[in-house]
Design an enzyme around this catalytic site. Structure first.
Site, PDB file in Angstrom:
ATOM      1  N   HIS A  16      16.574 -11.828  34.540  1.00 48.78           N
ATOM      2  CA  HIS A  16      16.335 -13.004  34.894  1.00 48.78           C
ATOM      3  C   HIS A  16      17.080 -13.635  33.007  1.00 48.78           C
ATOM      4  O   HIS A  16      17.389 -14.003  32.751  1.00 48.78           O
ATOM      5  CB  HIS A  16      15.271 -13.620  34.245  1.00 48.78           C
ATOM      6  CG  HIS A  16      14.098 -12.712  35.506  1.00 48.78           C
ATOM      7  ND1 HIS A  16      12.924 -12.465  35.224  1.00 48.78           N
ATOM      8  CD2 HIS A  16      14.183 -13.865  36.564  1.00 48.78           C
ATOM      9  CE1 HIS A  16      12.718 -13.064  36.858  1.00 48.78           C
ATOM     10  NE2 HIS A  16      13.210 -13.529  37.637  1.00 48.78           N
ATOM     11  N   LYS A  40       0.969 -19.189  45.817  1.00 46.24           N
ATOM     12  CA  LYS A  40       2.082 -18.426  45.967  1.00 46.24           C
ATOM     13  C   LYS A  40       0.471 -17.260  44.531  1.00 46.24           C
ATOM     14  O   LYS A  40       0.307 -17.996  43.538  1.00 46.24           O
ATOM     15  CB  LYS A  40       3.181 -18.448  44.935  1.00 46.24           C
ATOM     16  CG  LYS A  40       3.942 -17.246  45.005  1.00 46.24           C
ATOM     17  CD  LYS A  40       5.501 -17.580  44.752  1.00 46.24           C
ATOM     18  CE  LYS A  40       5.941 -16.237  44.730  1.00 46.24           C
ATOM     19  NZ  LYS A  40       6.859 -15.919  44.290  1.00 46.24           N
ATOM     20  N   ARG A  89      21.831 -11.735  42.766  1.00 40.33           N
ATOM     21  CA  ARG A  89      21.795 -10.914  42.674  1.00 40.33           C
ATOM     22  C   ARG A  89      22.648  -9.435  43.629  1.00 40.33           C
ATOM     23  O   ARG A  89      23.010  -8.931  43.607  1.00 40.33           O
ATOM     24  CB  ARG A  89      20.626  -9.391  42.707  1.00 40.33           C
ATOM     25  CG  ARG A  89      19.467 -10.090  41.326  1.00 40.33           C
ATOM     26  CD  ARG A  89      18.029  -9.933  41.873  1.00 40.33           C
ATOM     27  NE  ARG A  89      17.503 -10.967  42.970  1.00 40.33           N
ATOM     28  CZ  ARG A  89      16.718 -10.934  43.187  1.00 40.33           C
ATOM     29  NH1 ARG A  89      15.907  -9.812  42.298  1.00 40.33           N
ATOM     30  NH2 ARG A  89      16.190 -11.773  44.485  1.00 40.33           N
ATOM     31  N   SER A 127      10.815  -9.101  40.401  1.00 40.64           N
ATOM     32  CA  SER A 127       9.931  -8.773  39.108  1.00 40.64           C
ATOM     33  C   SER A 127       8.775  -7.528  40.126  1.00 40.64           C
ATOM     34  O   SER A 127       8.040  -7.198  39.300  1.00 40.64           O
ATOM     35  CB  SER A 127       9.009 -10.391  39.149  1.00 40.64           C
ATOM     36  OG  SER A 127      10.105 -10.666  38.672  1.00 40.64           O
TER      37      SER A 127
HETATM   38  N1  COA Z   1      17.476 -11.444  37.741  1.00 37.15           N
HETATM   39  C1  COA Z   1      16.059 -10.618  38.236  1.00 37.15           C
HETATM   40  N2  COA Z   1      15.127 -10.321  39.131  1.00 37.15           N
HETATM   41  C2  COA Z   1      15.612 -12.288  39.797  1.00 37.15           C
HETATM   42  C3  COA Z   1      16.639 -12.923  39.351  1.00 37.15           C
HETATM   43  C4  COA Z   1      17.247 -12.094  38.429  1.00 37.15           C
HETATM   44  N3  COA Z   1      18.530 -12.953  38.253  1.00 37.15           N
HETATM   45  N4  COA Z   1      16.199 -13.773  40.134  1.00 37.15           N
HETATM   46  C5  COA Z   1      15.851 -13.618  40.836  1.00 37.15           C
HETATM   47  N5  COA Z   1      14.853 -12.874  40.671  1.00 37.15           N
HETATM   48  C6  COA Z   1      13.576 -12.438  41.733  1.00 37.15           C
HETATM   49  C7  COA Z   1      12.364 -12.345  40.672  1.00 37.15           C
HETATM   50  O1  COA Z   1      12.735 -11.611  40.403  1.00 37.15           O
HETATM   51  C8  COA Z   1      11.992 -12.837  42.026  1.00 37.15           C
HETATM   52  O2  COA Z   1      11.382 -11.617  42.422  1.00 37.15           O
HETATM   53  P1  COA Z   1      10.081 -11.219  43.049  1.00 37.15           P
HETATM   54  O3  COA Z   1      10.133 -11.911  44.585  1.00 37.15           O
HETATM   55  O4  COA Z   1       9.762  -9.325  43.088  1.00 37.15           O
HETATM   56  O5  COA Z   1       8.678 -11.521  42.992  1.00 37.15           O
HETATM   57  C9  COA Z   1      12.699 -13.837  43.414  1.00 37.15           C
HETATM   58  O6  COA Z   1      13.784 -12.669  42.358  1.00 37.15           O
HETATM   59  C10 COA Z   1      12.173 -14.575  43.451  1.00 37.15           C
HETATM   60  O7  COA Z   1      12.699 -15.236  42.364  1.00 37.15           O
HETATM   61  P2  COA Z   1      12.760 -16.098  41.677  1.00 37.15           P
HETATM   62  O8  COA Z   1      13.657 -17.049  40.883  1.00 37.15           O
HETATM   63  O9  COA Z   1      11.099 -16.692  40.551  1.00 37.15           O
HETATM   64  O10 COA Z   1      12.995 -18.181  42.980  1.00 37.15           O
HETATM   65  P3  COA Z   1      11.304 -18.233  43.638  1.00 37.15           P
HETATM   66  O11 COA Z   1      11.459 -17.919  45.511  1.00 37.15           O
HETATM   67  O12 COA Z   1      10.040 -17.922  43.635  1.00 37.15           O
HETATM   68  O13 COA Z   1      10.736 -19.769  43.369  1.00 37.15           O
HETATM   69  C11 COA Z   1      11.970 -21.743  42.720  1.00 37.15           C
HETATM   70  C12 COA Z   1      12.496 -20.740  43.193  1.00 37.15           C
HETATM   71  C13 COA Z   1      10.782 -21.623  41.904  1.00 37.15           C
HETATM   72  C14 COA Z   1      13.319 -22.054  42.309  1.00 37.15           C
HETATM   73  C15 COA Z   1      12.045 -22.631  44.329  1.00 37.15           C
HETATM   74  O14 COA Z   1      10.695 -22.105  45.257  1.00 37.15           O
HETATM   75  C16 COA Z   1      11.447 -23.690  44.055  1.00 37.15           C
HETATM   76  O15 COA Z   1      12.384 -25.358  44.005  1.00 37.15           O
HETATM   77  N6  COA Z   1      10.196 -24.366  43.924  1.00 37.15           N
HETATM   78  C17 COA Z   1       9.964 -26.022  43.618  1.00 37.15           C
HETATM   79  C18 COA Z   1       9.331 -25.810  45.651  1.00 37.15           C
HETATM   80  C19 COA Z   1      10.645 -26.818  46.323  1.00 37.15           C
HETATM   81  O16 COA Z   1      11.345 -28.006  45.188  1.00 37.15           O
HETATM   82  N7  COA Z   1      11.232 -26.918  47.661  1.00 37.15           N
HETATM   83  C20 COA Z   1      12.354 -27.320  47.977  1.00 37.15           C
HETATM   84  C21 COA Z   1      13.307 -26.614  47.851  1.00 37.15           C
HETATM   85  S1  COA Z   1      13.447 -25.136  48.717  1.00 37.15           S
END
Ligand code: COA
Length: 161
Positions: A16, A40, A89, A127
């Site tokens: 990140h 979550k 990624r 993560s």
């Molecule tokens: N380097 C390392 N790890 C990364 C990364 C990077 N550059 N980018 C993402 N990751 C990993 C994270 O660590 C996480 O790992 P985990 O699953 O092991 O915990 C995973 O990838 C998911 O990443 P994250 O960026 O936290 O995405 P998410 O899916 O949890 O959340 C949001 C994404 C917050 C953008 C999305 O859920 C959201 O917008 N939610 C709000 C509700 C909404 O609007 N929904 C409608 C749209 S679909």
């Protein structure tokens, strides 16, 4: 241009931080938005995740850490911003990211999602992987900054390695 970099950050990793660092050099301001999602199951509370990000990002003048709940498009409107950055990624990220970008676009025509390709050395990081390695006593210092490592070990092993 102001961009929003949203995610769960449970906890923040070097993967990140790589994206945030590179965004901070390309955009005038980066808002790192931590999702406060009660459904979550996160290891760290939203306050802890924010605190870890703030400590890790201390040297950046144009990076702000904030939280949001509900729809990302609503948060963007609230911030008067229309651009989101997401890290890619591997090809496996693409399908999910594409779906989110398209849903967001459908919800808010004006919203754009920019994808930044992760640096190769962090392409395998997540993560969950870091939490798993920590749980089984592996060395996580190459995955997360010291302050995150300390908090993670404290959470998992009560400070004992
Ligand atoms: N380097 C390392 N790890 C990364 C990364 C990077 N550059 N980018 C993402 N990751 C990993 C994270 O660590 C996480 O790992 P985990 O699953 O092991 O915990 C995973 O990838 C998911 O990443 P994250 O960026 O936290 O995405 P998410 O899916 O949890 O959340 C949001 C994404 C917050 C953008 C999305 O859920 C959201 O917008 N939610 C709000 C509700 C909404 O609007 N929904 C409608 C749209 S679909």
């Amino acid at each position: 241009m102001v961009v929003i970099y949203p995610g769960s950050f449970d906890p923040v990793t070097y993967g990140h931080l790589d994206i945030i660092d590179r965004c901070s050099k390309k955009f005038s301001k980066v808002i790192v938005a931590v999702l406060n999602n009660k459904s979550k199951k996160n290891l760290f509370t939203v306050e802890e995740r924010v605190e870890l990000l703030k400590k890790t990002l201390e040297g950046y003048d144009n990076v702000e850490v904030d939280t949001f709940s509900g729809l990302l498009v609503d948060y963007l409107k609230q911030k008067n911003c229309s651009t989101v950055v997401r890290g890619l990624r591997a090809v496996s990220d693409f399908e999910y990211e594409m779906q989110m970008a398209l849903v967001n676009k459908k919800l808010e025509e004006d919203m754009e999602t920019l994808f930044m390709v992760s640096s190769g050395k962090y392409a395998y990081l997540s993560s969950s992987i870091v939490k798993e390695v920590a749980l089984f006593g592996g060395n996580i210092s190459c995955f997360v900054p010291e302050v995150v490592e300390k908090s993670l070990l404290e959470k998992i092993h009560g400070g004992k390695k």
